[in-house]
Design an enzyme around this catalytic site. Structure first.
Site, PDB file in Angstrom:
ATOM      1  N   ASP A  18      -9.586  -4.845  13.261  1.00  0.00           N
ATOM      2  CA  ASP A  18      -9.498  -3.418  12.914  1.00  0.00           C
ATOM      3  C   ASP A  18      -8.865  -3.266  11.527  1.00  0.00           C
ATOM      4  OD1 ASP A  18      -9.663  -0.676  13.143  1.00  0.00           O
ATOM      5  OD2 ASP A  18      -7.834  -0.476  14.314  1.00  0.00           O
ATOM      6  N   ASP A  56      -0.705  -7.902  11.529  1.00  0.00           N
ATOM      7  CA  ASP A  56      -0.915  -6.861  10.513  1.00  0.00           C
ATOM      8  C   ASP A  56      -0.058  -7.193   9.299  1.00  0.00           C
ATOM      9  OD1 ASP A  56      -2.019  -3.710  10.452  1.00  0.00           O
ATOM     10  OD2 ASP A  56      -0.342  -4.114   9.113  1.00  0.00           O
ATOM     11  N   GLN A 106       0.825  -1.200   0.000  1.00  0.00           N
ATOM     12  CA  GLN A 106       0.000   0.000   0.000  1.00  0.00           C
ATOM     13  C   GLN A 106       0.863   1.256   0.000  1.00  0.00           C
ATOM     14  OE1 GLN A 106      -2.239  -0.508   3.651  1.00  0.00           O
ATOM     15  NE2 GLN A 106      -0.388  -0.933   4.800  1.00  0.00           N
ATOM     16  N   ASP A 155      -0.563 -12.136   6.334  1.00  0.00           N
ATOM     17  CA  ASP A 155      -1.936 -12.034   5.833  1.00  0.00           C
ATOM     18  C   ASP A 155      -2.864 -12.605   6.896  1.00  0.00           C
ATOM     19  OD1 ASP A 155      -4.429 -13.036   4.567  1.00  0.00           O
ATOM     20  OD2 ASP A 155      -3.518 -12.285   2.727  1.00  0.00           O
ATOM     21  N   HIS A 204     -11.053   4.400  18.924  1.00  0.00           N
ATOM     22  CA  HIS A 204     -10.393   3.243  19.519  1.00  0.00           C
ATOM     23  C   HIS A 204     -10.979   2.882  20.882  1.00  0.00           C
ATOM     24  CE1 HIS A 204      -7.393   4.264  16.386  1.00  0.00           C
ATOM     25  NE2 HIS A 204      -7.343   2.950  16.306  1.00  0.00           N
ATOM     26  N   ASP A 224      -1.054   0.349  13.741  1.00  0.00           N
ATOM     27  CA  ASP A 224      -0.639   1.617  14.346  1.00  0.00           C
ATOM     28  C   ASP A 224      -0.510   1.528  15.859  1.00  0.00           C
ATOM     29  OD1 ASP A 224      -3.335   1.643  15.222  1.00  0.00           O
ATOM     30  OD2 ASP A 224      -3.941   2.806  13.466  1.00  0.00           O
TER      31      ASP A 224
END
Length: 510
Positions: free
Chosen positions: A371, A319, A245, A353, A275, A299
């Site tokens: 998320d 992630d 990305q 993944d 959050h 994050d």
């Protein structure tokens, strides 16, 4: 010069022409992939963008092949000119698309016009190559040789684009680099034919285009930064293309914003609302949330909220992109946002993944927090599918709770309730709720469990948004956000991706 005369060339000429077939196929497909990828980044709905880009490109190739019959003579010189034009248009396409997107209203016609031009000239080249080489090979051998090089070039492009160009060079720099490959072939042909053809104009044009592409290659970062500065309201302080990305951070005064592929992920000004709403209603209902799984959330902001509970022993954070987790772990200003959560001893970050990881995982978790970004394409849509929720149900403790960010029930009510319907179809009981986040508007979440949802037992004392009184109101849905019948999001239909694109397109006026 006639085609017969063109056939009488030095031995090295045939080698260059066959190399041209390979380069034409490779570069042409890379330009097509660049246009499709950029369109999906900027416009969303990757299936639609790639389908329309591929269709336009192939149709244009057909038009170009048909028009090649009108080239009566000097096929070699025409081929060189076409190669120069493809290098110019194809090499600059990525930069042009990024630069024009924030400043023009009619982006799609420009996109398809560029794709059509590239496809037209690529389609023109192959028949010209066959005509130029026909004096050196028998017809049967000629066609099979040209098509072999063409197909091998297509394979090369399909491997080079995702494995080398995008992760190593980025989209804009890749366009210029591939354009230079086209122009090198043109220059080699001009040099090879210098004694038998008068190609002064072509030599000048190729030199100008080569200089332009080389300048663009060297200035790619500046061009990308300029286009992003025009696209975002706030100054860009960081941008990077990873394998997965485009990461962009903007900042105005004390407000830091994260954008992934052009989509806002959070604003530091109000992310605490999102959050706290995502994590605490579920976390506070688990009796002893010792082992927690966070899917997405690279994050570290969801992990920050989880760490407020004294009973938490382990947090497994999965992630896809190491570019995100490393960024929010090592950059001081970003680590301060998550209170250093990614460096906490309880947290183990895994870059994988999520869909594949969940199928292989065996550990049972008391709380699972999902998320992920919104389902803008099929790659993300699979993470909202019945198959994925079935795997998470397997990993969820008997008394555990699963919570999923579920897009806006106001802007996209069909999409929002598709998430609940899909989770229920996977055997879970769901409870929907929503909270107002100024940067996003009304935003929705879905809690799920194996049995009835237990009452809220705990909230931390240091919340900025969520209190027990506020939490009670999150479950009230007015008529414009009320539940409605929806499809189940399966891997073979990806109904959520379709409804999400439709609802947000109407909202954005696209």
């Amino acid at each position: 010069m006639s085609d017969e005369a063109e056939a009488k060339q030095p031995a090295g000429f045939a080698i260059i022409m066959l190399a041209s077939v390979f380069v034409v196929a490779t570069c042409g497909l890379v330009y097509e992939l660049l246009a499709g990828t950029i369109a999906s980044y900027l416009l969303g709905d990757s299936v639609t963008q790639f389908s329309t880009v591929i269709g336009t490109y192939l149709f244009a190739m057909g038009v170009g092949s048909w028009c090649s019959r009108y080239v009566k003579q000097r096929a070699l010189e025409v081929f060189i000119r076409v190669e120069i034009l493809i290098a110019l248009i194809g090499g600059c396409t990525a930069a042009l698309l990024f630069m024009l997107f924030p400043i023009v209203d009619s982006f799609r016609p420009i996109l398809y016009a560029l794709v059509f031009c590239i496809g037209f000239f690529v389609g023109l080249e192959i028949p010209l190559l066959i005509r130029i080489l026909r004096g050196r090979f028998a017809f049967r051998e000629l066609v099979s040789t040209v098509l072999t090089y063409d197909y091998v070039g297509a394979l090369a492009a399909s491997l080079i684009f995702p494995l080398i160009l995008v992760p190593q060079l980025g989209l804009v720099r890749s366009g210029f680099a591939v354009g230079l490959t086209n122009i090198i072939i043109a220059l080699l042909l001009i040099w090879q034919l210098r004694s038998s053809h008068n190609l002064v104009a072509e030599k000048i044009a190729a030199s100008i285009v080569a200089t332009l592409l080389l300048t663009g290659l060297l200035m790619s970062d500046y061009l990308q930064s300029w286009s992003e500065s025009a696209a975002y309201e706030d100054p860009v302080i960081y941008s990077k293309s990873t394998e997965y990305q485009r990461i962009v951070l903007t900042r105005r005064k004390n407000d830091i914003r994260l954008h992934l592929n052009g989509n806002l992920q959070f604003s530091s000004r109000d992310e605490y609302r999102y959050h706290e709403a995502l994590v605490l209603p579920a976390l506070g209902r688990v009796s002893r949330p010792e082992n927690v799984l966070i899917m997405g959330g690279g994050d570290g902001l969801a992990a920050r909220e989880v760490l407020k509970h004294p009973n938490v022993k382990t947090i497994t954070l999965v992630d896809l992109d190491a570019g995100i987790t490393d960024l929010f772990k090592t950059v001081p200003a970003l680590a301060r946002l998550n209170n250093g959560a990614l460096s906490a001893p309880q947290v183990t970050a895994i870059n994988a993944d999520g869909f594949v990881w969940a199928r292989k995982a065996e550990q049972i978790f008391d709380l699972i927090i999902v998320d992920f970004p919104d389902p803008t394409n099929f790659a993300i849509g699979k993470l909202y599918s019945r198959a994925f929720y079935s795997q998470l149900s397997r990993l969820l403790a008997d008394n555990g709770i699963l919570v999923v960010q579920s897009t806006s029930p106001l802007v996209a009510p069909e999409s929002y309730w598709t998430v609940s319907n899909t989770m229920e179809n996977a055997g879970l009981q769901t409870t929907g709720y929503h909270a107002y986040v100024p940067s996003f508007g009304e935003w929705g979440f879905t809690m799920a469990s194996h049995g009835p949802l237990p009452p809220l037992k705990w909230l931390p004392d240091n919340t900025r948004f969520l209190t027990r009184a506020v939490e009670k109101d999150l479950y009230l849905f007015p008529p414009d956000m009320a539940r409605r019948p929806t499809a189940v999001n399966r891997l073979d239909n990806q109904a959520l991706v379709t409804s999400f694109a439709k609802e947000w397109r109407v909202y954005d006026g696209r």
